[in-house]
Design an enzyme around this catalytic site. Structure first.
Site, mmCIF file in Angstrom:
data_model
loop_
_atom_site.group_PDB
_atom_site.id
_atom_site.type_symbol
_atom_site.label_atom_id
_atom_site.label_comp_id
_atom_site.label_asym_id
_atom_site.label_seq_id
_atom_site.Cartn_x
_atom_site.Cartn_y
_atom_site.Cartn_z
ATOM 1 N N THR A 181 1.359 2.384 -2.370
ATOM 2 C CA THR A 181 0.208 2.958 -3.068
ATOM 3 C C THR A 181 -0.657 3.665 -2.032
ATOM 4 O O THR A 181 -0.490 3.487 -0.828
ATOM 5 C CB THR A 181 -0.647 1.870 -3.748
ATOM 6 O OG1 THR A 181 -1.281 1.062 -2.733
ATOM 7 C CG2 THR A 181 0.187 0.980 -4.652
ATOM 8 N N ILE B 132 -0.528 -4.551 4.238
ATOM 9 C CA ILE B 132 -1.816 -3.877 4.364
ATOM 10 C C ILE B 132 -1.558 -2.527 5.011
ATOM 11 O O ILE B 132 -0.987 -2.445 6.103
ATOM 12 C CB ILE B 132 -2.808 -4.690 5.216
ATOM 13 C CG1 ILE B 132 -2.992 -6.107 4.640
ATOM 14 C CG2 ILE B 132 -4.147 -3.950 5.296
ATOM 15 C CD1 ILE B 132 -3.563 -6.160 3.252
ATOM 16 N N LYS B 133 -1.995 -1.474 4.346
ATOM 17 C CA LYS B 133 -1.718 -0.117 4.819
ATOM 18 C C LYS B 133 -2.859 0.361 5.714
ATOM 19 O O LYS B 133 -4.022 0.412 5.287
ATOM 20 C CB LYS B 133 -1.562 0.798 3.609
ATOM 21 C CG LYS B 133 -0.563 1.908 3.772
ATOM 22 C CD LYS B 133 -0.326 2.588 2.432
ATOM 23 C CE LYS B 133 0.710 3.700 2.546
ATOM 24 N NZ LYS B 133 0.861 4.419 1.272
ATOM 25 N N ILE B 134 -2.518 0.718 6.953
ATOM 26 C CA ILE B 134 -3.502 1.155 7.943
ATOM 27 C C ILE B 134 -3.077 2.518 8.484
ATOM 28 O O ILE B 134 -1.937 2.678 8.920
ATOM 29 C CB ILE B 134 -3.616 0.140 9.102
ATOM 30 C CG1 ILE B 134 -4.080 -1.229 8.572
ATOM 31 C CG2 ILE B 134 -4.579 0.648 10.184
ATOM 32 C CD1 ILE B 134 -4.105 -2.319 9.625
#
Length: 378
Positions: free
Chosen positions: A44, A139-141
């Protein structure tokens, strides 16, 4: 019938969906994609959620509850997106269990407004990890300069990470170094490395969009002949870098402790130029240990007419190197290309996030007045 997506999976490419919404979850669409189209992960981003939360009905009940609690707009957005991601994690949990934690992953992104703030990014990563509370979460970083130490610190805390917005080989090597450092620290901190996952999202089609625009401006026959070559060459050389880094003694030490490699993930894989085949960024980037996250349209296009080559990357390293030499020869400054793309990527996600906040804010006010949803959350 030929099961083209099964063939793609057998070639070592994990098929992930680049989309999520409450409608997709309530309808069973995501679970059907998992069982029928071999979709073993979900990504996402703020743009996807901005689109998803514009649905007029799917979020009504939760919006009314949040309005009754008088939560802030930021809190409402986080609770709504976290619910979707938690639900998707549960749908994909069988793939997580089947693959011993490699696939079945679902990503949620930190606030893009914090892309250049290391400490805030780490703090939010920890909060999202706690809020969603699923082992198969990513977790998208973003891979900004400030994001690199945040990636290391988040992994060091035992939290799985999807690194996003990677455009250059130089930055990709820095991302892999941040990953290795994070796992080394996680091990020192007593975390079980078998539980920590990571992918590095290397963007594809946007590279061609930017480079081809510049090639058109140059206008020579040599320049025009190079259109549509940069993105695939760039990704192939990224896989070469991946092979190099994940064959070092440094990696082998972590592997012996149970660590999974940080797989390259091909993102932005829908073709922006209608002159290109709609499955080109899938067919030309097939190699073991990769992920390709696709919009639903690309998944079904590949299922219908895609071709799986055993390996379309490693035999093309020399050609990819030549492409970059040719691009430089006609005047393409690729360092400037990737800088523009990173800045635009952060700006686009930040703009989507602001639209999302504005839309949810209007929806909360409408819910407080008891008038229901004002025709869309964004």
């Amino acid at each position: 019938m030929t099961d083209r997506l099964a063939e793609l999976s057998a070639a070592g490419v994990a098929v992930w969906l680049d989309d999520l919404s409450r409608v997709r979850l309530t309808s069973g669409s995501l679970d059907k994609l998992r069982t029928d189209q071999h979709v073993v992960g979900v990504t996402t981003n703020p743009s996807i959620f901005q689109k998803a939360l514009s649905d007029a009905d799917a979020y009504d009940e939760q919006l009314r509850d949040l309005a009754a609690q008088k939560v802030t707009v930021e809190e409402a957005v986080r609770l709504m997106t976290a619910k979707d991601v938690r639900w998707a994690c549960d749908v994909e949990r069988p793939e997580y269990d089947r693959s011993a934690g490699v696939d079945g992953r679902v990503s949620i992104e930190v606030d893009p407004r914090k892309a250049h703030e290391t400490e805030s990014t780490v703090a939010e990563a920890k909060t999202l990890w706690w809020l969603v509370d699923r082992p198969n979460l990513f977790i998208k970083i973003p891979a900004t300069l400030a994001g690199l130490p945040a990636i290391t610190a988040t992994l060091a805390a035992g939290i799985s990470v999807n690194v996003t917005l990677i455009f250059s080989l130089e930055r990709y090597r820095a991302v892999m170094d941040a990953f290795l450092s994070g796992l080394e620290q996680a091990k020192a901190n007593g975390h079980d490395l078998t539980k920590i996952g990571s992918v590095a999202s290397f963007f594809v089609s946007r590279v061609d969009t930017e480079v081809d625009k510049r090639l058109d401006k140059i206008g020579s026959e040599e320049a025009k002949a190079l259109k549509g070559t940069a993105a695939i060459a760039n990704a192939r050389l990224a896989y070469k870098a991946y092979e190099e880094v994940f064959s070092t003694d440094r990696w082998n030490t972590l592997k012996a402790a149970g660590a999974h490699p940080q797989r390259p993930l091909w993102a932005s894989t829908s073709t922006k130029n209608p002159a290109f085949p709609d499955t080109i960024y899938v067919e030309e980037l097939i190699a073991p240990g990769t992920v390709n996250t696709m919009p639903e349209s690309v998944i079904f296009a590949f299922e219908d007419h895609g071709t799986t080559k055993k390996d379309s990357i490693t035999s093309n390293y020399d050609h990819a190197t030549k492409v970059f030499a040719d691009l430089a020869a006609v005047g393409i400054d690729f360092d400037d290309v990737v800088k523009v793309l990173e800045d635009e990527g952060v700006d686009k996600f930040e703009a989507s996030w602001k639209e999302l906040l504005e839309g949810v804010g209007k929806s909360l006010k409408a819910a407080e007045k008891g008038s229901g949803h004002p025709g869309g959350a964004a």
